[in-house]
Write an enzyme that holds these catalytic residues in place. Structure first.
Site, short mmCIF file in Angstrom:
data_model
loop_
_atom_site.label_atom_id
_atom_site.label_comp_id
_atom_site.label_asym_id
_atom_site.label_seq_id
_atom_site.Cartn_x
_atom_site.Cartn_y
_atom_site.Cartn_z
N HIS A 18 -5.29 -3.49 5.39
CA HIS A 18 -4.76 -3.87 4.07
C HIS A 18 -5.87 -4.40 3.18
O HIS A 18 -5.74 -5.47 2.58
CB HIS A 18 -3.65 -4.92 4.26
CG HIS A 18 -2.98 -5.32 2.98
ND1 HIS A 18 -2.37 -4.42 2.14
CD2 HIS A 18 -2.82 -6.54 2.39
CE1 HIS A 18 -1.86 -5.07 1.10
NE2 HIS A 18 -2.13 -6.35 1.23
N ASP A 38 0.83 -1.20 0.00
CA ASP A 38 0.00 0.00 0.00
C ASP A 38 0.87 1.26 0.00
O ASP A 38 0.57 2.24 -0.68
CB ASP A 38 -0.93 0.01 1.21
CG ASP A 38 -1.84 -1.22 1.24
OD1 ASP A 38 -2.30 -1.63 0.17
OD2 ASP A 38 -2.06 -1.76 2.33
#
Length: 352
Positions: A216, A189
């Site tokens: 996530h 990310d």
């Protein structure tokens, strides 16, 4: 001639360890660093023959901090091991095939990286993966608790928001849980955020640092664009576009691959970047700071991703979120709501 034969036998045993070969002189788990092996850390990759595991194994073989690299999977490890072992870097590579060799793969490891599991396909959410990957992570963590309870554990297997709590519950039941040593890898990310923001700003992504907090998956991924380095301001439209793209980066790849898999290469790159930070921390390097999904008191949730400082014990400091703007505060509430459900799902899986 005899010494030559012994050397050949040793090489063969490294490539194709059998349950009995681990008892042979010179090949015990405590002494598995080959002659000439570099000083460094012992790393195991569980799921090393998969789409993430193979490039991850290749990149870890290139890491000068790795002295021993154990590759474990339930299929195809001998071929991957043979292939990677030909690379002329310092790490000694050994392959392990199937549940009967899991304990041998884990004994004495300093860092265990878990990309094992099935990949996401078009139309699947990370939660669709849950039932398969949850069982895999539980089994592997039971092995870790038994064979290398003090290892740093990096969880990649999705859904990370649930698999990290699963790992924690397994370790608690075994009496080995150390919250500092269990980390969910959210580095992809951050890597995506740095890349996408750099594109908008016309910068080299390596010069950009975007903190990404929360979790996530989807809306739990919260890039803090107000805290970007170098400092920069975005319009509301830019903020919305960038946040959405960062949150849906995985889906972007799944759809582009059109059924042929999910993010494997960029995930392997991000996983190695994070594993390298963990190894530098283990070595005692100062100021190793990365984002990770960890046991946390930053919010009321038991797990949360934020910036952490890595050291010899794993997570040595967890940083607060810092000042958030209104858009980020709203995003945080959405993230926490979904995260709470995912965390509870993981805990419930082990306790049921």
């Amino acid at each position: 001639m005899q010494r030559s034969a012994e050397r050949i036998a040793t090489i063969s045993a490294h490539l194709n360890p059998s349950p009995s070969s681990h008892q042979m002189e010179g090949l015990s788990a405590a002494n598995c660093r080959a002659k000439g092996g570099s000083p460094g850390f012992k790393v195991a990759i569980l799921g090393a023959a998969g789409g993430i595991g193979q490039p991850l194994a290749m990149l870890m073989k290139m890491n000068p901090l790795v002295s021993v690299l154990h590759l474990y999977d339930v299929a195809n490890t001998p071929g991957v091991t043979a292939d990677i072992s030909h690379m002329d870097t310092g790490a000694v590579v050994r392959g392990f095939l199937g549940p009967q060799q899991l304990e041998d793969a884990l004994t004495g490891m300093d860092l265990v990286i878990i990309p094992a599991g099935v990949p996401r396909k078009p139309g699947m959410t990370r939660d669709d993966l849950f039932n398969i990957n949850a069982g895999i992570v539980k089994t592997l963590c039971e092995g870790i608790a038994k064979c290398c309870p003090k290892a740093i554990v990096n969880i990649i297997s999705n859904p990370v928001n649930s698999t990290v709590p699963i790992a924690a519950e397994v370790f608690k039941m075994a009496g080995t849980f150390d919250p500092r040593r269990l980390l969910g890898v959210t580095m992809l990310d951050v890597v995506r955020a740095n890349t996408f923001v750099a594109e908008v700003l016309g910068l080299d992504p390596r010069e950009v640092d975007v903190p990404v907090v929360g979790g996530h998956a989807g809306v739990t991924i919260l890039p803090l664009l107000s805290q970007i380095k170098p400092p920069c301001s975005f319009t509301p439209a830019e903020t919305e576009h960038l946040t959405s793209r960062i949150q849906n980066g995985g889906t972007e790849v799944v759809e582009a691959k059109a059924g042929a898999g999910s993010a494997t290469l960029s995930m392997a790159y991000a996983a190695v970047k994070f594993a390298d930070a963990c190894l530098h921390g283990l070595r005692g390097d100062a100021a190793i700071i990365q984002c990770a999904f960890v046991s946390s008191q930053v919010t009321e949730l038991p797990f949360f991703a934020s910036k952490v400082r890595l050291g010899r014990s794993g997570v040595e400091e967890i940083f607060p979120l810092g000042p958030l703007n209104e858009y980020e505060r709203t995003g945080l509430e959405k993230a926490k709501k979904e995260l709470a459900t995912s965390i509870q799902k993981g805990v419930g899986f082990v306790k049921k």
